[in-house]
Design a protein around this motif. Structure first.
Motif, PDB file in Angstrom:
ATOM      1  N   LYS A  43       3.086 -26.584 -12.391  1.00 44.31           N
ATOM      2  CA  LYS A  43       2.543 -25.245 -12.664  1.00 44.31           C
ATOM      3  C   LYS A  43       2.256 -24.509 -11.363  1.00 44.31           C
ATOM      4  O   LYS A  43       1.145 -24.084 -11.074  1.00 44.31           O
ATOM      5  CB  LYS A  43       1.302 -25.355 -13.552  1.00 44.31           C
ATOM      6  CG  LYS A  43       1.625 -25.945 -14.930  1.00 44.31           C
ATOM      7  CD  LYS A  43       0.390 -26.178 -15.768  1.00 44.31           C
ATOM      8  CE  LYS A  43       0.759 -26.628 -17.175  1.00 44.31           C
ATOM      9  NZ  LYS A  43       1.569 -27.869 -17.195  1.00 44.31           N
ATOM     10  N   LEU A  44       3.315 -24.346 -10.584  1.00 42.24           N
ATOM     11  CA  LEU A  44       3.239 -23.717  -9.269  1.00 42.24           C
ATOM     12  C   LEU A  44       3.528 -22.223  -9.400  1.00 42.24           C
ATOM     13  O   LEU A  44       4.552 -21.830  -9.956  1.00 42.24           O
ATOM     14  CB  LEU A  44       4.248 -24.374  -8.332  1.00 42.24           C
ATOM     15  CG  LEU A  44       4.264 -23.908  -6.876  1.00 42.24           C
ATOM     16  CD1 LEU A  44       2.995 -24.349  -6.156  1.00 42.24           C
ATOM     17  CD2 LEU A  44       5.505 -24.452  -6.155  1.00 42.24           C
TER      18      LEU A  44
ATOM     19  N   LYS B 137      10.190 -23.027  -9.256  1.00 36.32           N
ATOM     20  CA  LYS B 137      10.974 -24.255  -9.344  1.00 36.32           C
ATOM     21  C   LYS B 137      11.677 -24.511  -8.009  1.00 36.32           C
ATOM     22  O   LYS B 137      12.055 -23.561  -7.301  1.00 36.32           O
ATOM     23  CB  LYS B 137      12.019 -24.141 -10.456  1.00 36.32           C
ATOM     24  CG  LYS B 137      11.442 -23.933 -11.847  1.00 36.32           C
ATOM     25  CD  LYS B 137      12.561 -23.784 -12.871  1.00 36.32           C
ATOM     26  CE  LYS B 137      12.018 -23.647 -14.288  1.00 36.32           C
ATOM     27  NZ  LYS B 137      11.204 -22.429 -14.464  1.00 36.32           N
ATOM     28  N   PRO B 138      11.849 -25.779  -7.657  1.00 40.55           N
ATOM     29  CA  PRO B 138      12.619 -26.088  -6.455  1.00 40.55           C
ATOM     30  C   PRO B 138      13.995 -25.419  -6.490  1.00 40.55           C
ATOM     31  O   PRO B 138      14.649 -25.372  -7.534  1.00 40.55           O
ATOM     32  CB  PRO B 138      12.742 -27.616  -6.505  1.00 40.55           C
ATOM     33  CG  PRO B 138      11.519 -28.053  -7.256  1.00 40.55           C
ATOM     34  CD  PRO B 138      11.304 -26.987  -8.306  1.00 40.55           C
ATOM     35  N   GLY B 139      14.389 -24.857  -5.371  1.00 42.10           N
ATOM     36  CA  GLY B 139      15.656 -24.133  -5.277  1.00 42.10           C
ATOM     37  C   GLY B 139      15.475 -22.627  -5.327  1.00 42.10           C
ATOM     38  O   GLY B 139      16.389 -21.884  -4.945  1.00 42.10           O
TER      39      GLY B 139
ATOM     40  N   GLN C  59       6.016 -26.324  -1.164  1.00 38.97           N
ATOM     41  CA  GLN C  59       6.307 -27.565  -1.868  1.00 38.97           C
ATOM     42  C   GLN C  59       5.699 -27.550  -3.270  1.00 38.97           C
ATOM     43  O   GLN C  59       4.502 -27.299  -3.419  1.00 38.97           O
ATOM     44  CB  GLN C  59       5.743 -28.760  -1.099  1.00 38.97           C
ATOM     45  CG  GLN C  59       6.362 -28.949   0.266  1.00 38.97           C
ATOM     46  CD  GLN C  59       5.700 -30.076   1.047  1.00 38.97           C
ATOM     47  OE1 GLN C  59       4.875 -30.800   0.516  1.00 38.97           O
ATOM     48  NE2 GLN C  59       6.068 -30.223   2.309  1.00 38.97           N
ATOM     49  N   ARG C  60       6.538 -27.792  -4.287  1.00 39.41           N
ATOM     50  CA  ARG C  60       5.964 -28.014  -5.610  1.00 39.41           C
ATOM     51  C   ARG C  60       5.372 -29.420  -5.610  1.00 39.41           C
ATOM     52  O   ARG C  60       6.080 -30.395  -5.372  1.00 39.41           O
ATOM     53  CB  ARG C  60       7.009 -27.884  -6.720  1.00 39.41           C
ATOM     54  CG  ARG C  60       6.349 -27.825  -8.096  1.00 39.41           C
ATOM     55  CD  ARG C  60       7.339 -27.604  -9.201  1.00 39.41           C
ATOM     56  NE  ARG C  60       7.987 -28.854  -9.604  1.00 39.41           N
ATOM     57  CZ  ARG C  60       8.812 -28.954 -10.640  1.00 39.41           C
ATOM     58  NH1 ARG C  60       9.119 -27.888 -11.354  1.00 39.41           N
ATOM     59  NH2 ARG C  60       9.357 -30.118 -10.937  1.00 39.41           N
TER      60      ARG C  60
ATOM     61  N   MET D  50      10.799 -29.491  -3.727  1.00 39.46           N
ATOM     62  CA  MET D  50       9.946 -30.522  -4.295  1.00 39.46           C
ATOM     63  C   MET D  50       9.186 -31.205  -3.157  1.00 39.46           C
ATOM     64  O   MET D  50       9.739 -31.434  -2.083  1.00 39.46           O
ATOM     65  CB  MET D  50      10.791 -31.540  -5.069  1.00 39.46           C
ATOM     66  CG  MET D  50       9.987 -32.479  -5.941  1.00 39.46           C
ATOM     67  SD  MET D  50       9.186 -31.617  -7.299  1.00 39.46           S
ATOM     68  CE  MET D  50       7.909 -32.820  -7.725  1.00 39.46           C
ATOM     69  N   GLU D  51       7.926 -31.521  -3.402  1.00 39.12           N
ATOM     70  CA  GLU D  51       7.162 -32.243  -2.392  1.00 39.12           C
ATOM     71  C   GLU D  51       7.859 -33.558  -2.055  1.00 39.12           C
ATOM     72  O   GLU D  51       8.162 -34.347  -2.942  1.00 39.12           O
ATOM     73  CB  GLU D  51       5.751 -32.536  -2.908  1.00 39.12           C
ATOM     74  CG  GLU D  51       4.889 -33.314  -1.919  1.00 39.12           C
ATOM     75  CD  GLU D  51       3.554 -33.743  -2.483  1.00 39.12           C
ATOM     76  OE1 GLU D  51       2.850 -34.497  -1.801  1.00 39.12           O
ATOM     77  OE2 GLU D  51       3.228 -33.338  -3.619  1.00 39.12           O
ATOM     78  N   PRO D  52       8.132 -33.800  -0.774  1.00 40.52           N
ATOM     79  CA  PRO D  52       8.844 -35.020  -0.401  1.00 40.52           C
ATOM     80  C   PRO D  52       7.957 -36.253  -0.547  1.00 40.52           C
ATOM     81  O   PRO D  52       6.736 -36.128  -0.598  1.00 40.52           O
ATOM     82  CB  PRO D  52       9.236 -34.780   1.050  1.00 40.52           C
ATOM     83  CG  PRO D  52       8.205 -33.826   1.566  1.00 40.52           C
ATOM     84  CD  PRO D  52       7.847 -32.946   0.401  1.00 40.52           C
TER      85      PRO D  52
END
Length: 284
Positions: free
Chosen positions: A124-125, A261-263, A117-118, A282-284
């Protein structure tokens, strides 16, 4: 032997991967369901698992199970920083005189296939592909020449890092311990099947782009030296995870920055072990 923790029919337990099946520990009363307990039993548990493998029964198709982190909640998760010369060079830091360790909190651990999860608080993951090993015997003051005897096996780690939070503290702990920042897996390959852990090819890909390409022989402090150093200070116990550092190619040192990045999907492959795969969301 490839040891796994897996979930099937709403039950999570230990098993072993053989070809495209999982050997189910429910077939033997001598095998405990938790990896920590399995490792603590040592040769007795390994012998029971080998007997179950040899029986050819109690097998589940690998596609029908969910692989968890092989050690879902290690008692200790220790990781070394600045252990590859090329990574030290890309950071611009000095070569360490002694091994430098930090702690990743065990709640960050996830298995292969689970999502990184970002976090909401940072974009900055970053990834860090690493070889990790798992302690198999309770030990203290282990000399380098006997360190191999206390290692149960080897797995793959992604030392996921939230770089701005990492930089806020010299211990780096919080930036290394966000939920989902500790992918491990897909399994533990027992030490007898890895004759030399210091000559394994390591590759990290983000989607199809090769980001890291190294050999574990490039480590400054090898696995056995890490065991000796850590065991001078603390008792190491079955199921403790020690991650051995990352080579050059991390996202924070790319231009432009190669943050996750998400995806996207991170794939870390280590010769003789397998591939650890985790999507980014993305963090839910």
């Amino acid at each position: 032997m490839k040891l796994v923790t897996f979930t099937h029919a709403q039950s999570t337990r230990v098993g072993a991967v053989v070809d495209d099946t999982v050997v189910d520990s429910l077939g033997s009363s001598a095998i405990p369901p938790r990896m920590l307990d399995f490792l603590a039993l040592g040769s007795e548990a390994l012998a029971a698992m080998q007997a179950l493998i040899d029986s050819g029964s109690h097998r589940i198709p690998l596609r029908d199970v969910k692989l968890e982190a092989p050690v879902p909640r290690p008692g200790k998760y220790l990781a070394i920083s600045l252990n590859y010369a090329d990574h030290i060079a890309e950071t611009g830091k000095d070569r360490p005189e002694y091994p430098s360790f930090f702690t990743k909190q065990s709640t960050c651990v996830i298995g292969t296939g689970a999502a990184i999860q970002r976090p909401r608080v940072s974009d900055k993951l970053d990834y860090e592909g690493e070889l990790a090993f798992v302690i198999g015997r309770r030990c203290r003051h282990v000399p380098v020449e006997k360190a191999r005897e206390v290692i149960a096996g080897f797995t793959i780690a992604n030392d996921v890092s939230v770089r701005d939070w990492q930089a806020r503290s010299p211990t780096m702990m919080i930036g290394k311990s966000f939920d989902t920042a500790g992918p491990l897996g897909p399994w533990i390959v027992t030490a007898d099947e890895i004759p030399d852990p210091h000559n394994l090819e390591l590759k990290t890909r983000v989607d199809e782009e090769l980001r890291q390409n190294a050999n574990t022989g490039e480590m400054l402090f090898n696995c056995y030296e890490m065991v000796a150093y850590l065991s001078e200070a603390m008792t190491l116990e079955p199921g403790d995870v020690i991650s051995t550092g990352t080579p050059a190619g991390v996202g924070v040192k790319m231009y432009p920055r190669g943050y996750l990045k998400p995806g996207q999907t991170v794939r870390i492959e280590i010769e003789g072990i397998g591939t650890l795969v985790n999507p980014v969301v993305m963090e839910p």
